[in-house]
Scaffold this active site. Structure first.
Site, PDB file in Angstrom:
ATOM      1  N   PRO A   1      33.222   2.658  59.765  1.00  0.00           N
ATOM      2  CA  PRO A   1      32.461   2.069  58.653  1.00  0.00           C
ATOM      3  C   PRO A   1      31.074   2.669  58.455  1.00  0.00           C
ATOM      4  O   PRO A   1      30.500   2.521  57.371  1.00  0.00           O
ATOM      5  CB  PRO A   1      32.351   0.593  59.057  1.00  0.00           C
ATOM      6  CG  PRO A   1      32.435   0.601  60.550  1.00  0.00           C
ATOM      7  CD  PRO A   1      33.412   1.694  60.869  1.00  0.00           C
ATOM      8  N   LEU A   2      30.549   3.349  59.471  1.00  0.00           N
ATOM      9  CA  LEU A   2      29.181   3.860  59.373  1.00  0.00           C
ATOM     10  C   LEU A   2      29.124   5.346  59.053  1.00  0.00           C
ATOM     11  O   LEU A   2      28.044   5.938  59.045  1.00  0.00           O
ATOM     12  CB  LEU A   2      28.424   3.576  60.681  1.00  0.00           C
ATOM     13  CG  LEU A   2      28.326   2.101  61.064  1.00  0.00           C
ATOM     14  CD1 LEU A   2      27.594   1.934  62.385  1.00  0.00           C
ATOM     15  CD2 LEU A   2      27.644   1.289  59.966  1.00  0.00           C
TER      16      LEU A   2
ATOM     17  N   GLY B   1      29.278   8.814  56.766  1.00  0.00           N
ATOM     18  CA  GLY B   1      29.070   9.299  55.411  1.00  0.00           C
ATOM     19  C   GLY B   1      27.911   8.668  54.680  1.00  0.00           C
ATOM     20  O   GLY B   1      27.152   7.855  55.207  1.00  0.00           O
TER      21      GLY B   1
ATOM     22  N   TYR C   1      42.797   2.709  73.504  1.00  0.00           N
ATOM     23  CA  TYR C   1      41.349   2.854  73.630  1.00  0.00           C
ATOM     24  C   TYR C   1      40.925   2.938  75.100  1.00  0.00           C
ATOM     25  O   TYR C   1      41.284   2.086  75.917  1.00  0.00           O
ATOM     26  CB  TYR C   1      40.619   1.686  72.961  1.00  0.00           C
ATOM     27  CG  TYR C   1      40.646   1.693  71.451  1.00  0.00           C
ATOM     28  CD1 TYR C   1      41.162   2.760  70.724  1.00  0.00           C
ATOM     29  CD2 TYR C   1      40.152   0.617  70.734  1.00  0.00           C
ATOM     30  CE1 TYR C   1      41.181   2.753  69.344  1.00  0.00           C
ATOM     31  CE2 TYR C   1      40.162   0.595  69.348  1.00  0.00           C
ATOM     32  CZ  TYR C   1      40.687   1.666  68.662  1.00  0.00           C
ATOM     33  OH  TYR C   1      40.702   1.645  67.283  1.00  0.00           O
TER      34      TYR C   1
END
Length: 258
Positions: free
Chosen positions: A190-191, A193, A52
């Site tokens: 997770p956020l 769609g 990252y």
């Protein structure tokens, strides 16, 4: 309605079910300050990886939170790119200790399964660090149920991190397996769609944001699910944590979709 639990267990620790993703974190004073603010606000689970921000994410966490092991669990990952072999995975793991400024890593994931190396060998390398008490828990990422089972034949698997969200639900079986076996499931992206119109209607009824409803939906999906939404905004970080207080009704869930 739901009444979902707000905590999950990792070994003998209970942690808030919404953590913090750090794939855009940089080794900058303002990001150090953000990390300290996040922990003070109630973030107890921070997710990073060797790759990252070219290593700056781990470096920032080490600089900002060194010595904060009583307040926060830090998870990191190695072995994303195939071809580096087991020596490459070991080198990344050793570098993560240095960047994070820790002698023990709370949770270490095999970031991706190398198609040329049996998963048993890769997690076996990480298990060596468990044996000498330098890694507390082992995780694996982007895996199938069969791969989880193979990894568990070598070392206990505490966490699985796969993509799962309102737009990508292919890993329902993986979540079911994790729930049955008491394994933490950490959904990345997770956020992503979802039917924005339906989510906005539900959000309006709760006086919440669309992202809060997406997180509440994930929390409802299974008690072993612990989302790690990424942000560099203190406001968004606090908004994400507030999703723990949202209780979705059966009609809310029906409107959002199965």
């Amino acid at each position: 309605m739901t009444g979902v639990p707000s905590l999950f267990s990792l070994g003998d620790r209970e942690l808030t079910r919404i953590g913090l993703g750090t794939n855009r974190l940089r080794d900058l004073p303002e990001h150090h300050a953000f990390l300290r603010e996040a922990v003070a606000a109630g973030i107890e689970f921070i997710d990073t990886a060797h790759l990252y921000s070219g290593g700056e994410s781990e470096q920032a966490i080490g600089a900002a939170l060194a010595g904060a092991s009583d307040d926060v669990v830090i998870a990191t990952k190695g072995g994303y790119h195939p071809g580096a072999g087991l020596d490459g995975l070991r080198a990344q793991l050793e570098q993560s200790f240095e960047r994070l400024c820790v002698d023990v890593i709370d949770l270490y994931y095999l970031h991706r399964v190398d198609p040329d190396i049996p998963i048993e060998k890769s997690v076996g390398l990480i298990a060596e660090y468990v044996e000498v008490e330098r890694v507390r828990h082992v995780g694996i990422s982007d895996v199938s149920v069969e791969q989880i089972q193979r990894a568990r034949s070598v070392v206990p698997i505490a966490a699985v991190q796969n993509e799962f969200n309102l737009g990508e639900r292919a890993d329902d079986a993986v979540i079911g397996y994790c729930e049955a076996e008491g394994i933490l499931f950490v959904p990345f992206y997770p956020l992503h769609g979802g039917d924005d119109t339906a989510i906005q209607r539900v959000a309006g009824r709760h006086g919440a944001s669309s992202n809060q409803i997406k997180l509440a939906w994930l929390l409802h999906r299974s008690p072993v699910v612990a989302p790690i939404p990424g942000t560099l905004s203190p406001e968004h970080m606090r908004e994400n944590l507030a999703a723990l207080d949202i209780e979705l009704s059966d009609s809310d869930l029906a409107e959002i979709g199965p």
